[in-house]
Design a protein around this motif. Structure first.
Motif, PDB file in Angstrom:
ATOM      1  N   THR A 152       0.637  -5.200  -1.740  1.00 37.29           N
ATOM      2  CA  THR A 152       1.440  -4.033  -2.125  1.00 37.29           C
ATOM      3  C   THR A 152       2.592  -3.776  -1.159  1.00 37.29           C
ATOM      4  O   THR A 152       3.674  -3.363  -1.559  1.00 37.29           O
ATOM      5  CB  THR A 152       0.533  -2.772  -2.161  1.00 37.29           C
ATOM      6  OG1 THR A 152      -0.577  -3.057  -2.998  1.00 37.29           O
ATOM      7  CG2 THR A 152       1.275  -1.572  -2.709  1.00 37.29           C
ATOM      8  N   ILE A 153       2.346  -3.994   0.135  1.00 39.25           N
ATOM      9  CA  ILE A 153       3.363  -3.649   1.119  1.00 39.25           C
ATOM     10  C   ILE A 153       4.193  -4.893   1.424  1.00 39.25           C
ATOM     11  O   ILE A 153       3.638  -5.890   1.910  1.00 39.25           O
ATOM     12  CB  ILE A 153       2.715  -3.148   2.437  1.00 39.25           C
ATOM     13  CG1 ILE A 153       1.600  -2.161   2.161  1.00 39.25           C
ATOM     14  CG2 ILE A 153       3.782  -2.584   3.374  1.00 39.25           C
ATOM     15  CD1 ILE A 153       1.999  -0.802   1.719  1.00 39.25           C
ATOM     16  N   PRO A 154       5.500  -4.826   1.179  1.00 40.68           N
ATOM     17  CA  PRO A 154       6.330  -5.998   1.461  1.00 40.68           C
ATOM     18  C   PRO A 154       6.167  -6.438   2.926  1.00 40.68           C
ATOM     19  O   PRO A 154       6.194  -5.612   3.833  1.00 40.68           O
ATOM     20  CB  PRO A 154       7.753  -5.492   1.189  1.00 40.68           C
ATOM     21  CG  PRO A 154       7.586  -4.307   0.284  1.00 40.68           C
ATOM     22  CD  PRO A 154       6.256  -3.706   0.624  1.00 40.68           C
ATOM     23  N   GLY A 155       5.927  -7.739   3.110  1.00 44.20           N
ATOM     24  CA  GLY A 155       5.802  -8.275   4.467  1.00 44.20           C
ATOM     25  C   GLY A 155       4.426  -8.117   5.085  1.00 44.20           C
ATOM     26  O   GLY A 155       4.208  -8.478   6.235  1.00 44.20           O
ATOM     27  N   TRP A 156       3.456  -7.585   4.318  1.00 46.57           N
ATOM     28  CA  TRP A 156       2.143  -7.339   4.919  1.00 46.57           C
ATOM     29  C   TRP A 156       1.129  -8.444   4.644  1.00 46.57           C
ATOM     30  O   TRP A 156      -0.025  -8.313   5.022  1.00 46.57           O
ATOM     31  CB  TRP A 156       1.558  -6.021   4.397  1.00 46.57           C
ATOM     32  CG  TRP A 156       1.909  -4.854   5.270  1.00 46.57           C
ATOM     33  CD1 TRP A 156       3.085  -4.649   5.914  1.00 46.57           C
ATOM     34  CD2 TRP A 156       1.070  -3.736   5.587  1.00 46.57           C
ATOM     35  NE1 TRP A 156       3.043  -3.465   6.604  1.00 46.57           N
ATOM     36  CE2 TRP A 156       1.819  -2.877   6.417  1.00 46.57           C
ATOM     37  CE3 TRP A 156      -0.217  -3.357   5.249  1.00 46.57           C
ATOM     38  CZ2 TRP A 156       1.320  -1.680   6.914  1.00 46.57           C
ATOM     39  CZ3 TRP A 156      -0.718  -2.156   5.737  1.00 46.57           C
ATOM     40  CH2 TRP A 156       0.037  -1.335   6.565  1.00 46.57           C
ATOM     41  N   SER A 157       1.537  -9.533   3.981  1.00 43.35           N
ATOM     42  CA  SER A 157       0.518 -10.525   3.628  1.00 43.35           C
ATOM     43  C   SER A 157      -0.138 -11.107   4.873  1.00 43.35           C
ATOM     44  O   SER A 157      -1.274 -11.560   4.842  1.00 43.35           O
ATOM     45  CB  SER A 157       1.128 -11.625   2.771  1.00 43.35           C
ATOM     46  OG  SER A 157       2.283 -12.097   3.407  1.00 43.35           O
ATOM     47  N   SER A 158       0.564 -11.032   6.030  1.00 40.51           N
ATOM     48  CA  SER A 158      -0.042 -11.603   7.236  1.00 40.51           C
ATOM     49  C   SER A 158      -0.392 -10.539   8.286  1.00 40.51           C
ATOM     50  O   SER A 158      -0.707 -10.868   9.418  1.00 40.51           O
ATOM     51  CB  SER A 158       0.923 -12.611   7.853  1.00 40.51           C
ATOM     52  OG  SER A 158       2.121 -11.931   8.189  1.00 40.51           O
ATOM     53  N   VAL A 159      -0.331  -9.239   7.903  1.00 38.17           N
ATOM     54  CA  VAL A 159      -0.645  -8.196   8.890  1.00 38.17           C
ATOM     55  C   VAL A 159      -2.150  -8.188   9.152  1.00 38.17           C
ATOM     56  O   VAL A 159      -2.947  -8.115   8.225  1.00 38.17           O
ATOM     57  CB  VAL A 159      -0.202  -6.802   8.373  1.00 38.17           C
ATOM     58  CG1 VAL A 159      -0.825  -5.681   9.213  1.00 38.17           C
ATOM     59  CG2 VAL A 159       1.297  -6.692   8.431  1.00 38.17           C
ATOM     60  N   PRO A 160      -2.561  -8.307  10.427  1.00 38.01           N
ATOM     61  CA  PRO A 160      -4.006  -8.303  10.695  1.00 38.01           C
ATOM     62  C   PRO A 160      -4.579  -6.914  10.481  1.00 38.01           C
ATOM     63  O   PRO A 160      -3.869  -5.926  10.647  1.00 38.01           O
ATOM     64  CB  PRO A 160      -4.092  -8.679  12.181  1.00 38.01           C
ATOM     65  CG  PRO A 160      -2.778  -8.241  12.755  1.00 38.01           C
ATOM     66  CD  PRO A 160      -1.763  -8.336  11.648  1.00 38.01           C
TER      67      PRO A 160
END
Ligand code: FAD
Length: 513
Positions: free
Chosen positions: A494-502
């Motif tokens: 859902t959050i742009p750029g968060w696919s790799s946020v731990p």
């Protein structure tokens, strides 16, 4: 200045502070007290940095009963000053500061076998004094109506699960209920940011000096220092770690969350005295998310302070038993959809034998003679503004402005919240339409009262940096395990750029769990 907080602003402000930019005040702790101090100081024109080692509202401030209350409980303990302070702060919150986040909640106190005539009369006198405080604090009747006696029929209309047998009628009174305590913290912190405060989460303070603090960026593990003329510590139950001379006796309070349907979808809270205990009540508070919060325990919690407290099996059994005693239904473990516990940062008194339920809920501002740092601790969520004022009055002569300062979202501009769904209006006030414009407002999954637009808003404007920040502090989906899973699963896509946020960044400052 801009009220939006996000990862980019945090990174830029951290760089400035770590690079040596001095501030007038550094505030340690991002619960309601620290956020309140940051807003108070920034709105008086001081330069401010707030450092929180986890997320905003990570501590006690998200585990409250979510009542903005007029201090009736303090009357029972003859603490009239505290009761007056609560009534005054409640009035300010409901009329000016955060009317979008606080609603009037009716309370029904059943007159049944558990409430003999003498106790009923005493309770009624207390409610009358409470009405007097409400009037004195200039809370109009349309905001909080006066208390009155009602019939058994009316009581059961408001709270259908009340036991009918032996019900002679009820006392009806009103108090303030927060949509969400963590949302109040976020709104106060963003309002401080709008006055220029630098708000850094995942920044744990490891040491206090005369001219500032040493800290660690929990996202990178890098140590840094902040130079400040004054330090104000608002670390709640963790005060013992950085505030020598402050002695606390934390007490645990637990709540259970029960589907409202099980209690006949009550419109009012039910308040029941705990048999044999002076001034102790069990209540069932209807919430806006289809749940009823059943609370509240008061158990001494000595020893190490856990990162996230949990209710004990004994507290859970006691709450179910006491609540069921006044109800037509018998609540059991299978009725519990969620549970939570918090630790009250109570100031110790001279007698360690006193039960924590009898300890005063007053607050204190204490100065460390070695560093000059002030610690502000104790008190209540309701009185955060007064606590902040007391602390900041100690470091400046500039007048306090917060009593007349609406928080972000409080001031309705024509049509601003108009088209947004009710949940967003309740949680974001005048910003609801702007939230709705960010994405879908449909539930993330069937029965999960959270939408995509809220998640995006939290990341772009409310400093949510991890999926847990979204689930546990911004949306409160975390209160029900299945809702929490839905938010954690939705966040990366859902959050742009968060696919790799731990999830949960490594914390390099130790917690005492
Ligand atoms: C069960 C329960 C029910 C309650 N119900 C109500 C209610 O209905 N109404 C009401 O008015 N009050 C209520 N209260 C009281 C109220 O919740 C608390 O008084 C208030 O939330 C305390 O806020 P705080 O900011 O002082 O502490 P906290 O919210 O605990 O904030 C302290 C913060 O400091 C941070 N911190 C600690 N050490 C460091 C460090 N070294 N560096 C950086 N950050 C650090 C922590 O991570 C934490 O976020 C209730 C309390 C409990 C426990």
């Amino acid at each position: 200045m801009n009220a939006s907080l996000n990862a980019e602003r945090r990174a830029a402000e951290l760089e400035l502070l770590a690079g040596g930019e001095p501030v007038d005040v550094v505030v340690v702790g991002g619960g309601i007290t620290g956020a309140g101090v940051a807003l108070d100081a920034a709105s008086r024109g001081l330069s401010v940095a707030l450092l929180e080692r986890r997320d905003l509202a990570h501590g006690t401030s998200r585990w409250s009963s979510k009542l903005v209350h007029g201090g009736l409980r303090y009357l029972e303990h003859r603490e009239f000053g505290l009761a007056w302070e609560s009534a005054r702060e409640r009035s300010l919150l409901m009329r000016t500061i955060a009317p979008h986040l606080v609603r009037p909640l009716p309370f029904v106190t059943p007159l049944d076998a558990g409430m003999p005539a003498a106790k009923a009369t005493k309770t009624q006198v207390g409610l009358r004094i409470g009405d007097g405080l409400r009037i004195g604090a200039r809370t109009p009747r349309r905001v909080l109506p006066p208390s009155r006696r009602i019939s058994a029929l009316e009581a059961r209309r408001l709270a259908p699960a009340l036991a009918e047998a032996g019900l002679r009628g009820a006392l009806l009174s009103w108090d303030g209920q927060l949509e969400d305590d963590a949302r109040l913290v976020v709104a106060v912190a963003r309002s401080a940011a709008a006055h220029g405060a630098r708000i850094l989460t995942y920044a744990g303070v490891t040491g206090v000096r005369e001219d500032g603090v040493d800290a660690v960026d929990a996202l990178t593990g890098a140590p840094f220092s902040v130079r400040a003329r004054r330090v104000i510590l608002a670390t709640g139950v963790w005060a013992g770690e950085l505030s020598p001379g402050v002695e606390l006796r934390p007490s645990r309070g637990s709540h259970l969350l029960v589907p409202a349907g099980r209690l006949g979808d009550p419109r009012a809270a039910v308040n029941v005295p705990v048999p044999g205990e002076r001034g102790r009540w069990v209540f069932a508070l209807p919430r806006t998310d289809g749940l009823v919060a059943v609370g509240l325990t008061d158990v001494a919690a000595d020893g190490p302070v856990p990162d996230v407290p949990v209710p004990s099996a004994e507290e859970e059994a006691t709450l179910l038993e006491h609540a069921s005693a006044a109800l037509e239904v018998s609540l059991g473990p299978d009725d519990v959809a969620g549970r939570y516990a918090g630790l009250r940062p109570l100031l110790a008194d001279a007698d360690p034998a006193h039960p924590t339920a009898d300890l005063s809920r007053r607050h204190a501002v204490v100065e460390d003679p070695a560093t000059g740092a002030l610690t502000v601790v104790g008190g209540k969520l309701t009185t955060y503004r007064a606590m902040a004022q007391d602390a900041v009055d100690r470091i400046t002569d500039r007048p306090c402005r917060t009593a007349k300062l609406p928080l972000v979202g409080a001031r309705a501009t024509a049509g601003a919240a108009g088209a947004a769904p009710p949940r967003l209006v309740r949680r974001f006030g005048a910003e609801a339409a702007a939230v709705a414009a960010l994405g879908s407002t449909e539930p993330l999954a069937p029965g999960v009262p959270v939408c995509e637009a809220e998640l995006r808003w939290a990341a772009e404007h409310e400093l949510a940096l991890t999926p847990e920040d979204l689930a546990d502090r911004r949306t409160r989906a975390g209160l029900v395990p299945e809702w929490r899973e839905a938010v954690l699963a939705a966040a990366p896509a859902t959050i742009p750029g968060w696919s790799s946020v731990p999830s949960q960044p490594p914390t390099s400052t130790t917690s005492t769990s």
